[in-house]
Structures are given as structure tokens and as C-alpha cells.
Design an enzyme around this catalytic site. Sequence first.
Site, PDB file in Angstrom:
ATOM      1  N   CYS A 157     -27.878  -9.932 -15.786  1.00 12.73           N
ATOM      2  CA  CYS A 157     -27.271  -9.539 -17.058  1.00 12.73           C
ATOM      3  C   CYS A 157     -28.183  -9.954 -18.204  1.00 12.73           C
ATOM      4  O   CYS A 157     -28.660 -11.085 -18.246  1.00 12.73           O
ATOM      5  CB  CYS A 157     -25.903 -10.199 -17.191  1.00 12.73           C
ATOM      6  SG  CYS A 157     -25.214 -10.090 -18.869  1.00 12.73           S
ATOM      7  N   CYS A 217     -18.775 -12.860 -19.441  1.00  9.88           N
ATOM      8  CA  CYS A 217     -20.120 -12.940 -19.992  1.00  9.88           C
ATOM      9  C   CYS A 217     -20.153 -13.949 -21.151  1.00  9.88           C
ATOM     10  O   CYS A 217     -21.000 -14.828 -21.219  1.00  9.88           O
ATOM     11  CB  CYS A 217     -20.548 -11.566 -20.477  1.00  9.88           C
ATOM     12  SG  CYS A 217     -22.301 -11.377 -20.775  1.00  9.88           S
ATOM     13  N   CYS A 256     -26.103 -12.924 -20.371  1.00  8.93           N
ATOM     14  CA  CYS A 256     -25.784 -14.242 -19.811  1.00  8.93           C
ATOM     15  C   CYS A 256     -26.612 -14.593 -18.582  1.00  8.93           C
ATOM     16  O   CYS A 256     -26.544 -15.705 -18.083  1.00  8.93           O
ATOM     17  CB  CYS A 256     -24.294 -14.341 -19.505  1.00  8.93           C
ATOM     18  SG  CYS A 256     -23.809 -13.394 -18.054  1.00  8.93           S
ATOM     19  N   GLY A 281       0.791  -1.229   0.000  1.00 12.95           N
ATOM     20  CA  GLY A 281       0.000   0.000   0.000  1.00 12.95           C
ATOM     21  C   GLY A 281       0.820   1.273   0.000  1.00 12.95           C
ATOM     22  O   GLY A 281       0.276   2.347  -0.190  1.00 12.95           O
ATOM     23  N   CYS A 337     -23.104  -7.552 -18.334  1.00 15.06           N
ATOM     24  CA  CYS A 337     -21.851  -7.688 -17.593  1.00 15.06           C
ATOM     25  C   CYS A 337     -20.816  -6.721 -18.170  1.00 15.06           C
ATOM     26  O   CYS A 337     -20.690  -6.592 -19.385  1.00 15.06           O
ATOM     27  CB  CYS A 337     -21.279  -9.091 -17.749  1.00 15.06           C
ATOM     28  SG  CYS A 337     -22.222 -10.356 -16.925  1.00 15.06           S
TER      29      CYS A 337
END
Lengths: 284, 262
Positions: free
Chosen positions: A245, A276, A248, A36, A270
Site C-alpha cells: 500500500c 490504512c 501505509c 446459506g 488499501c
Amino acid sequence: MTASVANANGYNFAYLDEQTKRMIRRGLLKAVAIPGYQVPFGGREMPMPYGWGTGGMQLTASVLGQDDVLKVIDQGADDTTNAVSIRAFFERVAGVTTTTATAEADVIQTRHRIPEQPLCQGQLLIFQVPIPEPLRFIEPSEEETRLMHALEEYGVMHVKLYEDIARHGHIATTYAYPVKVDGRYVTDPSPIPKFDNPKLHMSEALMLFGAGREKRLYAIPPHTRVESLDFDDHPFEVQQWDAPCAICGARDTFLDEVITDDQGGRMFVCSDTDYCQSRVEEVA
Amino acid sequence: MKCPNLDRATLLEARGVSRLYGPGKGCEAIDICLHRGEVLGIVGESGSGKSTLLRLLAGMERPDAGQVVYHSHEGELDLYAIGEARRRALLRMEWGLVHQNPRDGLRLGVSAGANIGERLMALGERHYGQLRAAGQDWMGRVELDPRRIDDAPQTFSGGMQQRLQIARTLVTRPNLVFMDEPTGGLDVSVQARLLDMLRTLVRELGLSVILVTHDLAVARLLAHRLMVMRRGQVVETGLTDQILDDPQHAYTQLLVSSVLTP
């Protein structure tokens, strides 16, 4: 990296010269050692404008091996301008194999998404970062923000979240949602939707972040604790959608709204095109 | 008759602190002893080194010579011998600073409530409901309308901004508060109300205050003890009433006699 690195087209392997790659790799080692923490590096001019992913490209160029398979995504999609050009760039200057399948890729350079399919050990996810400093919007001075990181003065991060709740009734930050890495550094996970924040936590893959304009890089190593900041009475939540979605039928993915005509027609699909498509192929 | 406690514990001490920008500019060899619950006023003309002294005492500027010692719960702390991290933590948690210009002390980009809550959040408060309750409570205490908690500081008047800054500073109940001309730039009626409020808060919370001002009326109302500064040196020190009613040093006499009275 082998000694014979010059390509037929006259570029060094993966565009950057070897000294630059070494310098970036040294920075990456430091970044992995201090999860970080933003490591400054001597960013190079890349053959495209700042803001198009120069930071991510420099990291990709310096970690890419000749046998690696590269995938590039832009907002989850493999077929948008940014993704297509960066993929073509590395095909040309590094001659590496590229793919759109998440599972087959060794190195994935991404702009603002984490693939839906869980990453596995050994994979590398490289983020393009516009502004690496999470404290920037509160404190404009770089000197001051560095001191705040050093002294762990992170109270002001909650001021922004407080302000969100006061204005909107809930935490309205939906992307670039600040996280605390390994209980120490508050980090900007690049503008990924907060939907992807839980995927940062205890990830199997190594995640590297490069900001080209700001010349900073940082890392979240595998199996590292990553907590999204929140309030006790307003816990961190990810986005949810009413409909699955439209292509899909997935209910557990990040959906993009697509306008289909000028009569108000719209659908949700998606954002991860590879995921997808693979789901559609599975059903078929 | 109730006798005042005369030997209260020392809270902050300056031992021969100096910070000179040039001859007579800054402050030179100053000794201060602030007791718990005491309001110490520092008065003097512009350029006499009042604000420099405040910065030295508040840990914001390292002195050329001398020591600033804070008597915390854990014992004596030499302000410039401890690390920067500890010093900033002290300023954040146990001390407070009220700037002359409220715009220096406030975050103008966020609402009044966020301003008041910031110090609490820095101390680790992570409950939005409680932060908000504290914000409303403190807005009431400084005579601001609690319904305006979500308004931006720019929409407040100068006097209200100053009160907001005071609320933001006092919300964590600091041991020691530094005030730099808290009523500067306000008109007299607003000043009077602010002073009244400050006096009440100081008494209610038992604050120890170091107050820098060029306004003797402000010093008279708030301070228990006064220090008169001129050209970087303390020329006279004593109880407020004693100094203002019976000034000994020629400069203090000049200062007191030059106050305009309507």
C-alpha cells in the site's frame, strides 16, 4: 426495543415500523438456523433507490439497538457517498452513535468488502446484496434454482469455473466468488472480492446478507465452514499485488488502484480506509 | 453359430401407463418392456402420442394411471413412487436424454468442452485436466474436431450441435438413453453420418435406447424392435424388420407404403 420508539423527528426508531422489523427478525432467525439458505421476506420501500443498499438497510434497521454503535463502509471506505448517506440516515432516524473504527462498531453495514481487521464475537456484519442467487447466471428460472438448491444439484456451478479456465487459463472470477456454506448451500457472498472469501470461514462475527430488490436474506453464522468452490488442479487463490500500500505499506490487504494524473500515474492503496489510517497513526 | 441371448434382463417397464390430454390425445394404457442392450423404436405420425410416452418413461411427466418401473442395480424402482430428488438424480446419473433440437439439450452460453463436462461435474468430477481430456476424447468419438473444444455451440452447424449433444449425454456412460427424433431437422447426408455414428456408439457402449421417430428409415437402421403408435395407442409391435417388411395392421401398412423412395 423499548416502547417509546418515536423520535423527535416523527420517525419510528430506525425508520421501519416495529411489525416490519419483527418480520425481518423472524426471517433472520430462519436464515441463521439454515446457513446459506435464502429466506424470502416482505421487503419494504426504503427512501432510496434499489441497488443502493436497501436490503442491507432493512436488516440494519431491524437489528439495531439504541445503544449500538454503527459503522457503514462502501468498497472498504467510510467516506464515500453511499456510506456517508446511510450513516447520516441512521444518525437521524435512530439517533445511534456512529463510528469509522472497526473495533468500536457493534453493527457494520458493508457494501462489497469485509474489514481487514479481524472481527470479534458479538459484532454483526451486514452485507448489501444485489443478486442473492449464485445459480442465476446459469439458470434464469427462479423455480428451477430453488429446486436445484433443494436437491443440491450444484454441478452447474463448476461449469462457470470450467469456462473461466478454458477462456483465461485460470479462474478469472474475482468477486462474488461462489462458496459452499456448512457443506450444504451454495451461496453468493455478495460482490466482495474473492480476497475476502477466506474471512467468511469460521468467522467470529455473525454475517447477515440482505437483497432489497430481490427480497431475500441469508446468513453465515459464526464458526461456520465456508468453502470457496474450485478444481483439484486449479485450487482457490486470492489476489496478490506486487507493491505494498502506497500510504501505509501494508502487504496483506486488498489494494485499490488509484489513478493520480492523466500521464499514466497510478498508485495502489488499501481499500479499507479505516485500517490504512490506523496503521499510519500507529507508525506516527 | 453364435446364438443371441434371448432372455436378457428387463431394464425399463411400463405397466398400463396413460396420460390423456383429451380423447385420443396423449397415450392410453401402454405396456412396454425394454431389455438391457436393446434399442426400442417408437414410430407413428405427428400427434400419435410418441413424445408424451417418452416424457412419461423418462420421468418428466406423471402419468394419470399406470406405473413406470426401472430395474436399477438396487432393485426395482417405481419411477413415480420415488421422490423427485431420486428421480432427477436418476435422470442425471444413469439416464440420458437427447432432444430433437440440440439447442434444448445444450447450454449455448458456454463452450463445447463445458457442455460435455457438465454431467461429469454433476457427478462430482473436480479435476479440470481430466474434464478436458474427457471432452477432447468425446469430441473425437462423435467426429468433431477436438481443437474446437473451446468454441461456443452457436459456431457449430446443426449436425455438429446434434453430435455435441450426443457427446454431452453419453459422456457419463448412461445405462439408458432416450432419444426424441435425434435426426430431425438435418439434411439427409448429415443424417446418414449421424445415424452411422449413433449405431457404432450404441454397439460399442452396449446402450439401451428408447428412440422416438417418425422416420421409418431411422428406425430401420437403429432399432431392434418397433412399436407403432396411433391416436395414443400401440397398434403393432414386433421386430423391426418384421414390422417394416410384413406389416399386419392396416395403419402400419399405410405408414410403410407411404414412405417416399427416390
